[in-house]
Scaffold this motif. Sequence first.
Motif, PDB file in Angstrom:
ATOM      1  N   ILE A  88      33.147  18.009  10.076  1.00  0.00           N
ATOM      2  CA  ILE A  88      31.695  18.191  10.161  1.00  0.00           C
ATOM      3  C   ILE A  88      31.334  19.663  10.322  1.00  0.00           C
ATOM      4  N   ILE A  89      32.135  20.359  11.138  1.00  0.00           N
ATOM      5  CA  ILE A  89      31.896  21.804  11.286  1.00  0.00           C
ATOM      6  C   ILE A  89      31.975  22.480   9.916  1.00  0.00           C
ATOM      7  N   ALA A  90      33.012  22.110   9.151  1.00  0.00           N
ATOM      8  CA  ALA A  90      33.177  22.739   7.844  1.00  0.00           C
ATOM      9  C   ALA A  90      31.990  22.433   6.926  1.00  0.00           C
ATOM     10  N   ILE A  91      31.474  21.214   7.003  1.00  0.00           N
ATOM     11  CA  ILE A  91      30.377  20.839   6.109  1.00  0.00           C
ATOM     12  C   ILE A  91      29.066  21.491   6.542  1.00  0.00           C
ATOM     13  N   VAL A  92      28.737  21.348   7.841  1.00  0.00           N
ATOM     14  CA  VAL A  92      27.424  21.800   8.315  1.00  0.00           C
ATOM     15  C   VAL A  92      27.375  23.312   8.498  1.00  0.00           C
ATOM     16  N   LEU A  93      28.426  23.857   9.074  1.00  0.00           N
ATOM     17  CA  LEU A  93      28.417  25.292   9.346  1.00  0.00           C
ATOM     18  C   LEU A  93      29.143  26.065   8.257  1.00  0.00           C
ATOM     19  N   GLY A  94      29.430  25.392   7.147  1.00  0.00           N
ATOM     20  CA  GLY A  94      30.167  26.035   6.063  1.00  0.00           C
ATOM     21  C   GLY A  94      29.571  27.375   5.681  1.00  0.00           C
ATOM     22  N   GLY A  95      28.226  27.485   5.795  1.00  0.00           N
ATOM     23  CA  GLY A  95      27.536  28.701   5.407  1.00  0.00           C
ATOM     24  C   GLY A  95      27.942  29.917   6.220  1.00  0.00           C
ATOM     25  N   ILE A  96      28.270  29.705   7.510  1.00  0.00           N
ATOM     26  CA  ILE A  96      28.556  30.880   8.337  1.00  0.00           C
ATOM     27  C   ILE A  96      30.055  31.179   8.434  1.00  0.00           C
ATOM     28  N   ILE A  97      30.878  30.353   7.779  1.00  0.00           N
ATOM     29  CA  ILE A  97      32.303  30.675   7.731  1.00  0.00           C
ATOM     30  C   ILE A  97      32.478  31.841   6.761  1.00  0.00           C
TER      31      ILE A  97
END
Lengths: 357, 259
Positions: A119-128
């Motif tokens: 979920i972190i990868a999907i939702v916060l993918g933009g800030i990675i």
Amino acid sequence: MWATKESKNKSILADKYRVGRRAHVILTLALLLVGCFSLAIGPANVSIWSILKKLMLNELLTSLEYIIIFDIRLPRLLLGTCVGAALAISGAVMQGLFRNPLADPGLIGISAGAGLGAIIAIVLGGIIPGFITSILGNYLVVFFAFLGGWATTLILYTVATRRGQTSVATMLLAGIALGALAGAISGILVYKANDQQLRDLTFWGLGSLAGASWAKVTVAGPLIGVAIFFAVRLGHGLNALALGEATAAHIGVATQNLKNNAIFAVAAATGIAVAVSGGIGFIGIVVPHLVRQLIGPDHRTLIVNSGLLGAIILVLADVISRIIVAPAELPIGIITAVIGAPVFLWILLSNRKEGNW
Amino acid sequence: MLQTHDVCVEINKKKILKNIKFDVPAGKITALIGPNGSGKSTLMRAISGEISYQGKIFINERDINFMKAWELAAIRAVLPQNSSVAFPFTVAEVIHIGLRNSTESSTDHLINDALDCVGLLSLAKREYSQLSGGEQQRVQLARVLAQVWSPLIDGSAKWIFLDEPVSSLDISYQLEVMNIMQNYADRGGGVLTIMHDLNLTAMYADNVGLLHNGKLLCFGTPSQVMNDKILSEAYSCEIKVNKTPKNDKIFILPQATNT
Ligand SMILES: Nc1ncnc2c1ncn2[C@@H]1O[C@H](COP(=O)(O)OP(=O)(O)OP(=O)(O)O)[C@@H](O)[C@H]1O
Ligand SMILES: [Mg+2]
């Protein structure tokens, strides 16, 4: 005289190892059979037999037949096989690591941890940072699910194990706490999600193979293959660990390596399975338990046999999920829970009877 | 030869062992005695390479800190004070698991002989966890024996380290197991065993080390170590050491305090 002694000795190990090896073959055949069955069944009235016949007679398939078999049912079958094998194997390895038949990635929070990673990868993918996303590409979600599962396993093992002995109560309770925490954080993140992400996320809660696609199969398949390759080589060491961590070391096992590898294999298998199919529960606990009942606890064969039986059971559960309320579809997690929860209680009870608590 | 040089063990800032220094010869039975909590098991765990320690420990002139787990496993086997087996492994499988480096055909003989040695051949296919406490202890002993079955390797001794090997055995198996140790030592192997039964110790041990509060109070033959004064002091109760009239063997009678 010699002959009688020989035959007496031969039976002393009861040749369970050989039985276990033979079971590899039988279960592989069963998996092929179940696979054909699964390809043949679905809401669309396309039968595998008519297609096989056409292929044999070199006739052309209609494009509808082609799409249903090769783009819908086949990737779903392959994904189910991979996920079932991965879940059952991570259950078997985890039980060996914790020296307890109740350890299951779904029950003690590892799937939740992997889900949080995804979920972190999907939702916060933009800030990675961009270079990470570009290196990982399609593997971004899988990789984060792996990280989440790995961190959870590591924390759990540290908390629940003292001097090589696992406290079952601590393991289950800490697992519940970690699972709840991961679930809560996931819940917060879901609020931050936009519509497209929300759609991506819904299937995690359900645990389903409905999102199967060739893209997922090509990502998950090879990685699960690697995880299985790792897991299978742990058999010797996990057998030794069953005698206790101290004894395992005394008989020549590098226990720290063994534990690191086992945690890695569990996290990889669970993380990948969760990333592509969400939290499908109970496979990891039911399957190794069945194999142990049928063939015995030897990890040298238990791990592979669990993988095969896990694939069989998940593919069958998927078939049931597709036909039981057709044309609608039941989430497969419901089916595995209906079968799995009673088995879990059964193990719990028999464990208590033997005074293992 | 097993040697410890000023071995100290600290757990959670607490000094459990203080400057333990002794030489244990192979071909003999060496017993460690001492009250509960005096550090016997901790010392054995240090010698087994299980916990970290200060000082040096040598087995057959090799520093165990520089030996890999599998190298140690080839020359010494360890019977822990408590052991459990997870999962329904059979007795034969438990012993088999202990033999990681053996070849298939000789393994069967080895398991057979080891179980025969402790009188449990008939239980080979039974599930380990369903055995009685004493039977489990004997299975574990068989596992230890099988691991280092021939007492010599290229002329140097193999070792068995036993933490209270007779603690849950009936009197006949206590003697049986002591005889097994004796036999192993007679054939050149090294035996280091922790004992609570002072009479068996006096009867079988060639050397005795007495631990008290983490220190080695004394080390020597049973008649040197086991006298009224030393034992009474170490165990803080009155102990009377007697000799049999016939052959001067030591035996110990605990003195009831309330009569
Ligand atoms: N892991 C540990 N953490 C804290 N203290 C420990 C640990 N292991 C041992 N100790 C302490 O070290 C002391 C010696 O323990 P040890 O097990 O060596 O005693 P022992 O001589 O074998 O006793 P017994 O005859 O009861 O088996 C005890 O006071 C014990 O509490
Ligand atoms: Mg002790």
